[in-house]
Design a protein around this motif. Structure first.
Motif, short mmCIF file in Angstrom:
data_model
loop_
_atom_site.label_atom_id
_atom_site.label_comp_id
_atom_site.label_asym_id
_atom_site.label_seq_id
_atom_site.Cartn_x
_atom_site.Cartn_y
_atom_site.Cartn_z
N THR A 1 -4.01 8.08 9.19
CA THR A 1 -3.29 7.02 8.48
C THR A 1 -2.19 6.40 9.32
N ASN A 2 -1.78 7.07 10.40
CA ASN A 2 -0.58 6.66 11.13
C ASN A 2 -0.85 5.57 12.16
N VAL A 3 -1.47 4.50 11.68
CA VAL A 3 -1.79 3.36 12.53
C VAL A 3 -1.16 2.09 11.97
N MET A 4 -0.12 2.28 11.16
CA MET A 4 0.55 1.13 10.55
C MET A 4 2.06 1.26 10.80
N GLU A 5 2.75 0.16 10.63
CA GLU A 5 4.20 0.13 10.81
C GLU A 5 4.84 0.05 9.43
N ALA A 6 4.93 1.17 8.74
CA ALA A 6 5.46 1.19 7.38
C ALA A 6 6.98 1.03 7.40
N PRO A 7 7.52 0.08 6.64
CA PRO A 7 8.98 -0.09 6.61
C PRO A 7 9.70 1.03 5.87
N VAL A 8 8.96 1.79 5.04
CA VAL A 8 9.55 2.92 4.32
C VAL A 8 8.72 4.16 4.59
N ALA A 9 9.37 5.21 5.10
CA ALA A 9 8.73 6.49 5.34
C ALA A 9 9.33 7.51 4.39
N VAL A 10 8.48 8.24 3.67
CA VAL A 10 8.92 9.22 2.69
C VAL A 10 8.52 10.61 3.19
N ILE A 11 9.49 11.53 3.19
CA ILE A 11 9.22 12.91 3.62
C ILE A 11 9.50 13.82 2.44
N THR A 12 8.45 14.32 1.79
CA THR A 12 8.62 15.28 0.70
C THR A 12 8.95 16.65 1.30
N PRO A 13 9.31 17.64 0.48
CA PRO A 13 9.75 18.93 1.03
C PRO A 13 8.74 19.54 2.00
N GLU B 1 5.86 17.23 13.90
CA GLU B 1 4.62 16.49 13.68
C GLU B 1 4.77 15.48 12.56
N LYS B 2 5.39 15.89 11.47
CA LYS B 2 5.50 15.00 10.31
C LYS B 2 6.45 13.83 10.55
N SER B 3 7.44 14.01 11.41
CA SER B 3 8.38 12.92 11.70
C SER B 3 7.71 11.77 12.44
N GLY B 4 6.47 11.97 12.86
CA GLY B 4 5.76 10.91 13.57
C GLY B 4 5.49 9.66 12.76
N ILE B 5 5.64 9.74 11.43
CA ILE B 5 5.42 8.53 10.63
C ILE B 5 6.66 7.63 10.60
N ILE B 6 7.79 8.10 11.12
CA ILE B 6 9.02 7.30 11.12
C ILE B 6 8.93 6.27 12.23
N GLY C 1 -0.02 16.51 8.54
CA GLY C 1 0.93 16.26 9.62
C GLY C 1 1.51 14.87 9.56
N GLY C 2 1.34 14.10 10.62
CA GLY C 2 1.90 12.77 10.68
C GLY C 2 1.53 12.04 11.95
N ALA D 1 0.85 -1.19 0.00
CA ALA D 1 0.00 0.00 0.00
C ALA D 1 0.88 1.24 0.00
N VAL D 2 0.48 2.24 -0.78
CA VAL D 2 1.15 3.53 -0.83
C VAL D 2 0.18 4.53 -0.21
N VAL D 3 0.54 5.07 0.95
CA VAL D 3 -0.41 5.83 1.76
C VAL D 3 0.11 7.24 2.01
N GLU D 4 -0.70 8.23 1.64
CA GLU D 4 -0.37 9.63 1.88
C GLU D 4 -1.12 10.11 3.12
N VAL D 5 -0.43 10.82 3.99
CA VAL D 5 -1.10 11.36 5.17
C VAL D 5 -2.09 12.44 4.75
N GLY D 6 -3.09 12.68 5.60
CA GLY D 6 -4.01 13.77 5.34
C GLY D 6 -3.41 15.10 5.74
#
Length: 495
Positions: free
Chosen positions: A206-218, A237-242, A200-201, A193-198
């Motif tokens: 969406t931040n209820v999964m353990e994604a092995p890859v976290a992408v931070i755009t500018p 706030e955005k670093s919360g997906i790591i 923040g993070g 699954a490729v999931v974009e946050v609504g």
């Protein structure tokens, strides 16, 4: 932080009961006679079956009736409760999680295309939509069919009701859609699954999964009332997906934002790949219909990559997307060497990103771009200048009232000969009069035209672009909001 107000999210002009949208229906009868590129852009039309269309509208109205997130406390409690009842579908597949300020949806589409080229079944969840709510949930590169969207809602409706009954506040619009997406991906099933946050993070639904890859755009300034006043504060706030042990793909960032991300990576024992260091754009050349790139990935260089999107920012999004997929496959760590270059070329050549520097009409050329903050405006201004070279450019701008509107207008001031200010149909829109007052301060009175109705604004801009022979190379850029772009797309016959 909470996700966006659900009324911020709804941009499907055809599904609202707002009587002001009569202007769209009336205006479209005129504007649809104009020439433009053919359809086939990944935006689904309304269902042809009247019964299916009726059922889809009913689901949309139920979603619209949900509580705005602005009335809810920042919390994942409701999402976790819903997903627990559903059997935690988000754990049935690995995910690539994407946050940032600009470029998230385009990057998600590129990642999806790359994974699909390697024959993986994909699910993509992005927001907001341009025209149809079904765009938000994609399976194998295509928006979910209306019938399947309806089924996804009906399947989890009993569990939504149970969660609502157990919680202090009902599930929000965005939370329900997120639950639908995770359940639909598990049912498909998808390989990734490729999931974009609504927004923040950390507290995003969406931040209820353990994604092995976290992408931070500018990261840039946007939603400052909720996320912070500096890129560094927003990055917290955005670093919360790591997540623990993840791989972080970090686009080029302001220094304070990068410091926050790197600190979070150390705390979570995550591996970081930084644009400009471990990967990046090697070279780019303007090409017909897009650009030709050399991308430096985690495993080496990928040459002669055609990307049918305009702007340096999209080239950087491509580099981020490629690194994310390499990280997902283990390239650069456990596995050495390049991904199959031909498959990478095929994937990037197929990428679409509706509403992002999208040409929807010719003679004169009309371009749509959903830039809605100063950073996005600067990227769009640079892209249209580089790719089109118009002799005269007319802007059509309709914004939301809660954005840095002055900053957005200042980004476009150097390239707009004239600007037609207007407003979209939602309650969040800045009024044309208020927008005009700001525009006059930025552009001067003689360069600003006020047309409150979007159909009139489009007609006026097209007329201005056509009015003199010396401006045969004139164009129109419609911008300021995803909502404005979606409604303009409808008026110009792209759905």
């Amino acid at each position: 932080m909470s996700e966006p107000d659900p009324f911020d999210e709804i941009v499907d002009a055809e599904t609202t009961s707002d009587p002001d949208l009569a202007v769209i229906e009336a205006g479209s009868r005129t504007l649809r006679t104009q020439s433009g590129p053919p359809p086939g852009d990944g935006i689904p039309a309304r269902p042809a079956d009247p019964e299916v269309d009726k059922a889809l509208r009913a689901v949309e109205q139920e979603l619209l009736g949900r509580w705005p997130e602005t009335k809810l406390d920042p919390s994942l409690v409701r999402m976790e409760a819903l997903l627990d009842l559903l059997g935690d579908p988000q754990r049935a597949y690995p995910s690539i999680h994407i946050t940032g300020t600009n470029g998230k949806t385009s990057t998600a589409r590129m990642i999806e295309a790359l994974l699909g080229a390697f024959e993986l079944r994909t699910g993509r969840y992005t927001s907001p939509h341009v025209q149809s709510i079904t765009e938000r949930i994609s399976l194998n590169g295509a928006p979910i069919e209306a019938e399947r969207f309806i089924e996804a809602y009906q399947d989890i409706k009993p569990y939504i009701d149970m969660t609502d009954a157990q919680q202090e506040h009902r599930l929000s619009f965005f939370e329900v859609l997120t639950g639908m997406a995770y359940a639909a991906f598990a049912d498909a099933p998808v390989d990734v699954a490729v999931v974009e946050v609504g927004m923040g993070g950390s507290w995003d639904a969406t931040n209820v999964m353990e994604a092995p890859v976290a992408v931070i755009t500018p990261i840039a300034l946007d939603h400052t009332d909720r996320l912070g006043d500096t890129p560094g504060e927003i990055a917290v706030e955005k670093s919360g997906i790591i997540k623990q042990g993840a791989t972080v793909i970090l686009a080029q960032q302001p220094v304070d934002a990068a410091q926050v991300m790197l600190k979070k990576a150390v705390e979570t024992d995550a591996t970081v790949a930084r644009e400009g260091m471990e990967f990046g754009v090697g070279s780019r050349e303007i090409a017909v219909g897009g650009q030709l790139l050399t991308l430096r990935g985690l495993g080496g260089e990928y040459e002669e990559i055609f990307l049918p999107l305009y702007g340096a920012h999209q080239a950087h999004n491509a580099a981020v997307a490629l690194a994310a997929v390499e990280a997902f496959f283990g390239v650069g760590a456990q596995q050495a060497g390049l991904l199959d270059v031909e498959l990478v070329r095929k994937a990037f050549a197929s990428v679409l990103s509706p509403g992002r520097m999208e040409v929807v009409r010719s003679s004169p050329t009309v371009v749509l771009d959903a830039a809605h903050n100063p950073a996005g405006g600067q990227a769009a201004a640079a892209a249209i200048t580089e790719a089109f070279g118009f002799s005269r450019l007319i802007g059509v701008v309709g914004t939301s009232g809660d954005k840095d509107v002055r900053g957005l207008l200042e980004a476009f001031e150097p390239i707009f000969a004239e600007v037609v200010v207007t407003q979209n149909s939602t309650h969040r829109a800045m009024s044309a009069d208020d927008l005009a007052a700001l525009a006059v301060e930025v552009f001067g009175d003689d360069r600003v035209v006020v047309e409150p109705r979007l159909d009139d604004a489009l007609e006026t801009a097209i007329t201005l672009a056509e009015e003199e022979d010396e401006y045969a190379g004139a164009g129109v850029l419609v911008t300021g909001s995803v909502i404005t772009v979606g409604e303009a797309r409808l008026l110009l016959g792209r759905a």
